[in-house]
Scaffold this motif. Structure first.
Motif, PDB file in Angstrom:
ATOM      1  N   VAL A   1       3.272  -1.654   3.923  1.00  0.00           N
ATOM      2  CA  VAL A   1       2.668  -0.326   3.893  1.00  0.00           C
ATOM      3  C   VAL A   1       3.800   0.689   3.789  1.00  0.00           C
ATOM      4  CG1 VAL A   1       1.265   1.366   5.117  1.00  0.00           C
ATOM      5  CG2 VAL A   1       0.703  -1.077   5.275  1.00  0.00           C
ATOM      6  N   ALA A   2       3.690   1.586   2.819  1.00  0.00           N
ATOM      7  CA  ALA A   2       4.714   2.613   2.619  1.00  0.00           C
ATOM      8  C   ALA A   2       4.096   3.989   2.800  1.00  0.00           C
ATOM      9  CB  ALA A   2       5.326   2.500   1.224  1.00  0.00           C
ATOM     10  N   TRP A   3       4.610   4.724   3.780  1.00  0.00           N
ATOM     11  CA  TRP A   3       4.175   6.093   4.023  1.00  0.00           C
ATOM     12  C   TRP A   3       5.141   7.030   3.294  1.00  0.00           C
ATOM     13  CZ3 TRP A   3      -0.395   6.258   6.402  1.00  0.00           C
ATOM     14  CH2 TRP A   3      -0.767   5.167   7.204  1.00  0.00           C
ATOM     15  N   ILE A   4       4.595   7.814   2.378  1.00  0.00           N
ATOM     16  CA  ILE A   4       5.410   8.656   1.507  1.00  0.00           C
ATOM     17  C   ILE A   4       5.064  10.109   1.788  1.00  0.00           C
ATOM     18  CG2 ILE A   4       5.956   9.211  -0.883  1.00  0.00           C
ATOM     19  CD1 ILE A   4       4.743   6.307  -1.481  1.00  0.00           C
ATOM     20  N   VAL A   5       6.083  10.901   2.124  1.00  0.00           N
ATOM     21  CA  VAL A   5       5.843  12.310   2.444  1.00  0.00           C
ATOM     22  C   VAL A   5       6.678  13.196   1.515  1.00  0.00           C
ATOM     23  CG1 VAL A   5       5.362  11.732   4.854  1.00  0.00           C
ATOM     24  CG2 VAL A   5       7.666  12.468   4.194  1.00  0.00           C
TER      25      VAL A   5
ATOM     26  N   VAL B   1       9.211   6.854   3.614  1.00  0.00           N
ATOM     27  CA  VAL B   1       9.841   7.353   2.389  1.00  0.00           C
ATOM     28  C   VAL B   1       9.625   8.854   2.269  1.00  0.00           C
ATOM     29  CG1 VAL B   1       9.880   7.180  -0.127  1.00  0.00           C
ATOM     30  CG2 VAL B   1       9.411   5.137   1.247  1.00  0.00           C
ATOM     31  N   GLU B   2      10.674   9.556   1.932  1.00  0.00           N
ATOM     32  CA  GLU B   2      10.591  10.976   1.610  1.00  0.00           C
ATOM     33  C   GLU B   2      10.927  11.142   0.131  1.00  0.00           C
ATOM     34  OE1 GLU B   2      11.910  14.632   4.257  1.00  0.00           O
ATOM     35  OE2 GLU B   2      13.611  13.855   3.112  1.00  0.00           O
ATOM     36  N   LYS B   3      10.070  11.864  -0.596  1.00  0.00           N
ATOM     37  CA  LYS B   3      10.282  12.042  -2.035  1.00  0.00           C
ATOM     38  C   LYS B   3      10.562  13.508  -2.348  1.00  0.00           C
ATOM     39  CE  LYS B   3       5.353  12.514  -3.193  1.00  0.00           C
ATOM     40  NZ  LYS B   3       5.338  13.953  -3.504  1.00  0.00           N
ATOM     41  N   THR B   4      11.326  13.740  -3.391  1.00  0.00           N
ATOM     42  CA  THR B   4      11.661  15.112  -3.780  1.00  0.00           C
ATOM     43  C   THR B   4      11.127  15.458  -5.165  1.00  0.00           C
ATOM     44  OG1 THR B   4      13.802  14.344  -4.604  1.00  0.00           O
ATOM     45  CG2 THR B   4      13.722  15.180  -2.345  1.00  0.00           C
TER      46      THR B   4
ATOM     47  N   LEU C   1       0.857  -1.175   0.000  1.00  0.00           N
ATOM     48  CA  LEU C   1       0.000   0.000   0.000  1.00  0.00           C
ATOM     49  C   LEU C   1       0.894   1.226   0.000  1.00  0.00           C
ATOM     50  CD1 LEU C   1      -2.916   1.202   0.379  1.00  0.00           C
ATOM     51  CD2 LEU C   1      -2.352   1.291   2.826  1.00  0.00           C
ATOM     52  N   LEU C   2       0.720   2.095  -0.981  1.00  0.00           N
ATOM     53  CA  LEU C   2       1.464   3.351  -1.039  1.00  0.00           C
ATOM     54  C   LEU C   2       0.539   4.480  -0.592  1.00  0.00           C
ATOM     55  CD1 LEU C   2       3.262   3.018  -4.514  1.00  0.00           C
ATOM     56  CD2 LEU C   2       3.838   1.950  -2.311  1.00  0.00           C
ATOM     57  N   VAL C   3       0.916   5.173   0.462  1.00  0.00           N
ATOM     58  CA  VAL C   3       0.122   6.283   0.994  1.00  0.00           C
ATOM     59  C   VAL C   3       0.895   7.574   0.703  1.00  0.00           C
ATOM     60  CG1 VAL C   3      -1.081   7.222   2.973  1.00  0.00           C
ATOM     61  CG2 VAL C   3      -0.700   4.741   2.818  1.00  0.00           C
ATOM     62  N   VAL C   4       0.380   8.349  -0.226  1.00  0.00           N
ATOM     63  CA  VAL C   4       1.122   9.484  -0.780  1.00  0.00           C
ATOM     64  C   VAL C   4       0.665  10.812  -0.167  1.00  0.00           C
ATOM     65  CG1 VAL C   4       1.709  10.726  -2.898  1.00  0.00           C
ATOM     66  CG2 VAL C   4       1.414   8.230  -2.958  1.00  0.00           C
ATOM     67  N   ASP C   5       1.578  11.494   0.503  1.00  0.00           N
ATOM     68  CA  ASP C   5       1.430  12.904   0.883  1.00  0.00           C
ATOM     69  C   ASP C   5       0.269  13.206   1.839  1.00  0.00           C
ATOM     70  OD1 ASP C   5       3.623  13.424  -0.641  1.00  0.00           O
ATOM     71  OD2 ASP C   5       2.589  14.594  -2.179  1.00  0.00           O
ATOM     72  N   LEU C   6      -0.147  12.258   2.639  1.00  0.00           N
ATOM     73  CA  LEU C   6      -1.187  12.545   3.626  1.00  0.00           C
ATOM     74  C   LEU C   6      -0.533  13.125   4.876  1.00  0.00           C
ATOM     75  CD1 LEU C   6      -3.795   9.664   3.224  1.00  0.00           C
ATOM     76  CD2 LEU C   6      -3.964  12.051   2.496  1.00  0.00           C
TER      77      LEU C   6
ATOM     78  N   THR D   1      13.813   6.462  -2.214  1.00  0.00           N
ATOM     79  CA  THR D   1      14.308   5.082  -2.115  1.00  0.00           C
ATOM     80  C   THR D   1      13.188   4.060  -2.274  1.00  0.00           C
ATOM     81  OG1 THR D   1      14.008   5.051   0.302  1.00  0.00           O
ATOM     82  CG2 THR D   1      16.142   5.824  -0.548  1.00  0.00           C
ATOM     83  N   LEU D   2      11.990   4.501  -2.639  1.00  0.00           N
ATOM     84  CA  LEU D   2      10.838   3.610  -2.644  1.00  0.00           C
ATOM     85  C   LEU D   2      11.028   2.393  -3.529  1.00  0.00           C
ATOM     86  CD1 LEU D   2       7.946   2.965  -1.773  1.00  0.00           C
ATOM     87  CD2 LEU D   2       7.144   4.404  -3.681  1.00  0.00           C
ATOM     88  N   HIS D   3      11.455   2.601  -4.770  1.00  0.00           N
ATOM     89  CA  HIS D   3      11.583   1.477  -5.704  1.00  0.00           C
ATOM     90  C   HIS D   3      12.544   0.427  -5.154  1.00  0.00           C
ATOM     91  CE1 HIS D   3      11.593  -0.831  -9.328  1.00  0.00           C
ATOM     92  NE2 HIS D   3      12.754  -0.402  -9.779  1.00  0.00           N
ATOM     93  N   ASP D   4      13.671   0.850  -4.620  1.00  0.00           N
ATOM     94  CA  ASP D   4      14.640  -0.097  -4.060  1.00  0.00           C
ATOM     95  C   ASP D   4      14.042  -0.857  -2.879  1.00  0.00           C
ATOM     96  OD1 ASP D   4      16.569   0.636  -5.903  1.00  0.00           O
ATOM     97  OD2 ASP D   4      17.501   2.115  -4.581  1.00  0.00           O
ATOM     98  N   GLN D   5      13.314  -0.157  -2.021  1.00  0.00           N
ATOM     99  CA  GLN D   5      12.724  -0.830  -0.861  1.00  0.00           C
ATOM    100  C   GLN D   5      11.655  -1.832  -1.282  1.00  0.00           C
ATOM    101  OE1 GLN D   5      12.113   1.351   2.902  1.00  0.00           O
ATOM    102  NE2 GLN D   5      12.552   3.217   1.736  1.00  0.00           N
TER     103      GLN D   5
END
Length: 220
Positions: free
Chosen positions: A71-75, A123-126, A34-39, A137-141
Motif C-alpha cells: 500500500v502506497a500513500w501518496i501526498v 510518498v511525497e510527490k511534487t 494499491l496507490l492512494v493519491v492525495d487523500l 521515489t514511488l517508481h523506485d520503491q
C-alpha cells in the motif's frame, strides 16, 4: 459516491479488439500495490466524495496487505514557487496548492479515516503524477518490491489520479483504476476520465471486482 459508468460502445470496442472486456483477469497480490493519491484533509474539505470513497480505500488496503501486497500513500509535496504555477494558476492559488498537504510526517497528513500501517510506502510527490520522472521515489520503491500491478485510487480522478495511472501504464505496470474508490470534481468529469483510462491506459474496475481479484487471483 459518483454514479459511474463507461459507455457500452467502449466495452464493445475492447471486446472486439482483444476478445474480452477487461485487460487483466488475473492478479498476483504479492506483486500488486494499491496507490492512494492525495487523500489529505485539504481535498476532503473541498470534495465530500473523498469521505464517501474512504471505506472502499480501507477495504482495498486491508485486503492487499493481508494478501502480501503493498500500500502506497501518496501526498502532495511542495514543488517550490515555480514560474509555471504562478503564471498558470495565479499567485494566490499557486501558493495555496504548494501547502495543500500540510506539514509533518507523511503518515500524519492523511485524511480522516485513513491510517498508514507498518510496511506501507509513504510518498511525497511534487508533480501531478506520482510517477512523472523526478517527482517522487514511488517508481523506485515499487521496483524494489517487485511490483508489476498497480491499483489506483484517490483524488482528483481527472487530475492526479489520471496522471499517475497514465504514467504507470507508460512505465509498463498493469494498471487498474478503481471507479468507486476515486473522487472527481463531478460525475461527468469522473466518467470522462474513466472512459479515457479504460480506452487507452488500463482497466477500470469496481472495489468489489478488485477485492475478488486480490482474494482469488482471478475474477469469476
Amino acid at each position: 459516491m459518483h454514479r459511474w459508468a463507461i459507455p457500452e460502445r467502449e466495452y464493445a470496442r475492447q471486446e472486439a479488439r482483444r476478445g474480452r472486456r477487461h485487460a487483466y483477469e488475473s492478479l498476483d497480490p504479492s506483486r500488486t500495490a494499491l496507490l492512494v493519491v492525495d487523500l489529505v484533509p485539504f481535498f476532503f474539505e473541498a470534495n465530500p466524495i473523498c469521505a464517501a470513497i474512504t471505506p472502499n480505500v480501507r477495504l482495498l488496503a486491508d485486503a492487499l496487505r493481508g494478501a502480501g501486497g503493498a500500500v502506497a500513500w501518496i501526498v502532495p509535496g511542495d514543488p517550490g514557487p515555480t514560474t509555471w504555477a504562478r503564471e498558470f494558476l495565479g499567485e494566490d492559488i499557486a501558493e495555496m496548492f504548494r501547502h495543500s498537504s500540510g506539514d509533518g510526517p507523511i503518515a500524519g497528513r492523511l485524511g480522516p479515516g485513513l491510517e498508514a500501517r507498518d510496511g506501507d510506502l509513504l510518498v511525497e510527490k511534487t508533480a501531478t503524477s506520482a510517477l512523472f520522472p523526478g517527482s517522487s521515489t514511488l517508481h523506485d520503491q515499487l521496483r524494489e518490491r517487485g511490483i508489476e500491478n498497480v491499483v489506483v485510487t484517490g483524488t482528483l480522478t481527472e487530475v492526479c489520479v489520471a496522471g499517475t495511472a497514465r504514467d504507470a501504464a507508460t512505465l509498463g505496470y498493469r494498471t487498474i483504476l478503481v471507479a468507486d474508490a476515486t473522487a472527481g470534481r463531478d460525475d461527468d468529469s469522473h466518467n470522462a476520465t474513466l472512459t479515457t483510462i479504460y480506452r487507452t491506459f488500463g482497466d477500470v474496475r469496481s472495489t468489489k471486482d478488485v477485492l475478488e481479484l486480490v482474494s482469488t487471483g482471478v475474477l469469476s
